[in-house]
Design a protein around this motif. Structure first.
Motif, PDB file in Angstrom:
ATOM      1  N   HIS A  57      -5.842   3.144  -7.140  1.00 20.01           N
ATOM      2  CA  HIS A  57      -4.567   3.648  -7.330  1.00 20.01           C
ATOM      3  C   HIS A  57      -3.294   2.881  -8.081  1.00 20.01           C
ATOM      4  O   HIS A  57      -2.344   3.381  -8.431  1.00 20.01           O
ATOM      5  CB  HIS A  57      -3.841   4.353  -6.166  1.00 20.01           C
ATOM      6  N   PHE A  58      -3.661   1.409  -8.069  1.00 19.79           N
ATOM      7  CA  PHE A  58      -2.796   0.804  -8.705  1.00 19.79           C
ATOM      8  C   PHE A  58      -3.218   0.224  -9.920  1.00 19.79           C
ATOM      9  O   PHE A  58      -4.332  -0.689  -9.878  1.00 19.79           O
ATOM     10  CB  PHE A  58      -2.487  -0.484  -7.709  1.00 19.79           C
ATOM     11  N   SER A  59      -2.523   0.321 -10.983  1.00 16.77           N
ATOM     12  CA  SER A  59      -2.746  -0.111 -12.285  1.00 16.77           C
ATOM     13  C   SER A  59      -1.844  -1.202 -13.078  1.00 16.77           C
ATOM     14  O   SER A  59      -0.665  -1.015 -12.365  1.00 16.77           O
ATOM     15  CB  SER A  59      -3.227   1.257 -13.282  1.00 16.77           C
ATOM     16  N   GLU A  60      -2.308  -1.796 -13.815  1.00 17.80           N
ATOM     17  CA  GLU A  60      -1.303  -2.570 -14.496  1.00 17.80           C
ATOM     18  C   GLU A  60      -0.043  -2.173 -14.823  1.00 17.80           C
ATOM     19  O   GLU A  60       0.899  -3.028 -14.975  1.00 17.80           O
ATOM     20  CB  GLU A  60      -2.138  -3.446 -15.957  1.00 17.80           C
ATOM     21  N   ASN A  61      -0.070  -0.933 -15.699  1.00 10.56           N
ATOM     22  CA  ASN A  61       1.252  -0.577 -16.211  1.00 10.56           C
ATOM     23  C   ASN A  61       2.099   0.461 -15.327  1.00 10.56           C
ATOM     24  O   ASN A  61       2.698   1.305 -15.828  1.00 10.56           O
ATOM     25  CB  ASN A  61       0.859   0.140 -17.486  1.00 10.56           C
ATOM     26  N   GLU A  62       1.964   0.386 -13.928  1.00  4.37           N
ATOM     27  CA  GLU A  62       2.750   1.346 -13.312  1.00  4.37           C
ATOM     28  C   GLU A  62       3.205   0.714 -12.003  1.00  4.37           C
ATOM     29  O   GLU A  62       2.842  -0.261 -11.779  1.00  4.37           O
ATOM     30  CB  GLU A  62       1.861   2.778 -12.966  1.00  4.37           C
ATOM     31  N   ARG A  63       4.236   1.563 -11.534  1.00  4.15           N
ATOM     32  CA  ARG A  63       4.904   1.095 -10.128  1.00  4.15           C
ATOM     33  C   ARG A  63       4.245   1.955  -9.271  1.00  4.15           C
ATOM     34  O   ARG A  63       4.142   3.431  -9.490  1.00  4.15           O
ATOM     35  CB  ARG A  63       6.309   1.258 -10.099  1.00  4.15           C
ATOM     36  N   ALA A  64       4.276   1.693  -7.833  1.00  3.83           N
ATOM     37  CA  ALA A  64       3.819   2.465  -6.780  1.00  3.83           C
ATOM     38  C   ALA A  64       4.277   1.920  -5.464  1.00  3.83           C
ATOM     39  O   ALA A  64       4.514   0.793  -5.386  1.00  3.83           O
ATOM     40  CB  ALA A  64       2.265   2.785  -6.877  1.00  3.83           C
ATOM     41  N   PHE A  65       3.965   2.628  -4.490  1.00  2.00           N
ATOM     42  CA  PHE A  65       4.140   2.313  -2.973  1.00  2.00           C
ATOM     43  C   PHE A  65       3.015   2.553  -2.234  1.00  2.00           C
ATOM     44  O   PHE A  65       2.426   3.636  -2.519  1.00  2.00           O
ATOM     45  CB  PHE A  65       5.227   2.710  -2.352  1.00  2.00           C
ATOM     46  N   GLY A  66       2.784   1.711  -1.347  1.00  2.00           N
ATOM     47  CA  GLY A  66       1.532   1.997  -0.385  1.00  2.00           C
ATOM     48  C   GLY A  66       1.883   1.872   0.966  1.00  2.00           C
ATOM     49  O   GLY A  66       2.879   1.111   1.272  1.00  2.00           O
ATOM     50  N   TYR A  67       1.202   2.672   1.805  1.00  6.00           N
ATOM     51  CA  TYR A  67       1.334   2.629   3.281  1.00  6.00           C
ATOM     52  C   TYR A  67       0.172   2.605   3.901  1.00  6.00           C
ATOM     53  O   TYR A  67      -0.584   3.443   3.764  1.00  6.00           O
ATOM     54  CB  TYR A  67       2.357   3.669   3.798  1.00  6.00           C
ATOM     55  N   MET A  68      -0.122   1.576   4.869  1.00  6.47           N
ATOM     56  CA  MET A  68      -1.317   1.371   5.296  1.00  6.47           C
ATOM     57  C   MET A  68      -1.494   1.013   6.741  1.00  6.47           C
ATOM     58  O   MET A  68      -0.649   0.378   7.412  1.00  6.47           O
ATOM     59  CB  MET A  68      -2.108   0.381   4.574  1.00  6.47           C
ATOM     60  N   ARG A  69      -2.423   1.623   7.515  1.00  3.94           N
ATOM     61  CA  ARG A  69      -2.738   1.314   8.982  1.00  3.94           C
ATOM     62  C   ARG A  69      -3.776   0.453   8.877  1.00  3.94           C
ATOM     63  O   ARG A  69      -4.820   0.646   8.330  1.00  3.94           O
ATOM     64  CB  ARG A  69      -2.961   2.560   9.636  1.00  3.94           C
ATOM     65  N   ILE A  70      -3.689  -0.742   9.834  1.00  5.63           N
ATOM     66  CA  ILE A  70      -4.472  -1.757  10.206  1.00  5.63           C
ATOM     67  C   ILE A  70      -4.942  -2.210  11.302  1.00  5.63           C
ATOM     68  O   ILE A  70      -3.810  -2.330  11.978  1.00  5.63           O
ATOM     69  CB  ILE A  70      -4.397  -2.987   8.966  1.00  5.63           C
ATOM     70  N   GLN A  71      -5.817  -1.951  11.932  1.00  5.55           N
ATOM     71  CA  GLN A  71      -6.235  -2.281  13.054  1.00  5.55           C
ATOM     72  C   GLN A  71      -6.385  -3.989  13.277  1.00  5.55           C
ATOM     73  O   GLN A  71      -7.298  -4.560  12.619  1.00  5.55           O
ATOM     74  CB  GLN A  71      -7.459  -1.605  13.738  1.00  5.55           C
ATOM     75  N   PHE A  84       3.870  -1.926   4.579  1.00  5.77           N
ATOM     76  CA  PHE A  84       4.633  -1.337   3.417  1.00  5.77           C
ATOM     77  C   PHE A  84       4.236  -2.082   2.144  1.00  5.77           C
ATOM     78  O   PHE A  84       4.640  -3.266   2.314  1.00  5.77           O
ATOM     79  CB  PHE A  84       5.846  -0.991   3.822  1.00  5.77           C
ATOM     80  N   ILE A  85       3.801  -1.287   1.142  1.00  4.35           N
ATOM     81  CA  ILE A  85       3.481  -2.212  -0.019  1.00  4.35           C
ATOM     82  C   ILE A  85       4.221  -1.808  -1.219  1.00  4.35           C
ATOM     83  O   ILE A  85       4.352  -0.625  -1.391  1.00  4.35           O
ATOM     84  CB  ILE A  85       1.825  -1.885  -0.298  1.00  4.35           C
ATOM     85  N   THR A  86       4.721  -2.589  -2.026  1.00  7.50           N
ATOM     86  CA  THR A  86       5.450  -2.357  -3.067  1.00  7.50           C
ATOM     87  C   THR A  86       4.668  -2.878  -4.341  1.00  7.50           C
ATOM     88  O   THR A  86       4.429  -4.235  -4.487  1.00  7.50           O
ATOM     89  CB  THR A  86       6.933  -2.925  -3.247  1.00  7.50           C
ATOM     90  N   TRP A  87       4.231  -2.102  -5.437  1.00  7.58           N
ATOM     91  CA  TRP A  87       3.490  -2.481  -6.520  1.00  7.58           C
ATOM     92  C   TRP A  87       4.136  -2.267  -7.781  1.00  7.58           C
ATOM     93  O   TRP A  87       4.853  -1.331  -8.081  1.00  7.58           O
ATOM     94  CB  TRP A  87       2.212  -1.793  -6.463  1.00  7.58           C
TER      95      TRP A  87
END
Length: 150
Positions: A57-71, A84-87
């Motif tokens: 979902h993360f490409s060179e020419n865009e902005r995005a946010f991600g939210y992830m659960r990790i054990q 919480f990820i800011t791309w």
């Protein structure tokens, strides 16, 4: 206004909050959510459990946010941690980069609970091992390895 471009970002609060709750829920398989810009509106683009799909979902020419659960932890103390990820892709223009801190603040009102926040701009950083390392650094105690690296 810059050349008729709408400056204010709006959020599809319902889709973002639903995805956030889904990732946090122990009764679903959902491990992550990605939030993307549709014009000047941020909405949930996708949710899932397969990390490779998340990464796509993360490409060179865009902005995005991600939210992830990790054990994290071991058999003795398994814990769910959230990131919480800011791309901001390396090819994103200066105006959009400048707006990202405001947009992030808006997102954090709807996605408030996470152990760490990462701002990434290289595809290589979207790496599960890297995320776990960052969580462990932030989380203090890391049982099970007997090794403490400061």
């Amino acid at each position: 206004m810059f050349g008729g471009m709408q400056m204010t970002t709006s959020v599809d609060t319902a889709s973002v909050r639903a995805a956030y709750e889904d990732v946090r829920s122990d009764s679903t398989d959902t491990q992550w959510a990605v939030f993307k810009f549709d014009g000047s509106r941020i909405a949930c683009a996708d949710t899932g459990s397969d990390f490779d799909k998340f990464k796509e979902h993360f490409s060179e020419n865009e902005r995005a946010f991600g939210y992830m659960r990790i054990q994290t932890g071991d058999e003795m103390s398994k814990r769910q941690k959230f990131i919480f990820i800011t791309w901001i892709g390396p090819s994103v223009n200066i105006l959009q980069r400048a707006k990202m801190s405001t947009d992030k603040a808006v997102m954090k009102n709807i996605v408030p609970n996470f152990a760490i926040e990462l701002q990434l701009d290289q595809i290589s950083e979207i790496d599960l091992k890297y995320f776990v390392e960052e969580l462990n650094k932030a989380g203090g105690a890391n049982y099970g390895t007997g090794i403490r690296d400061n």
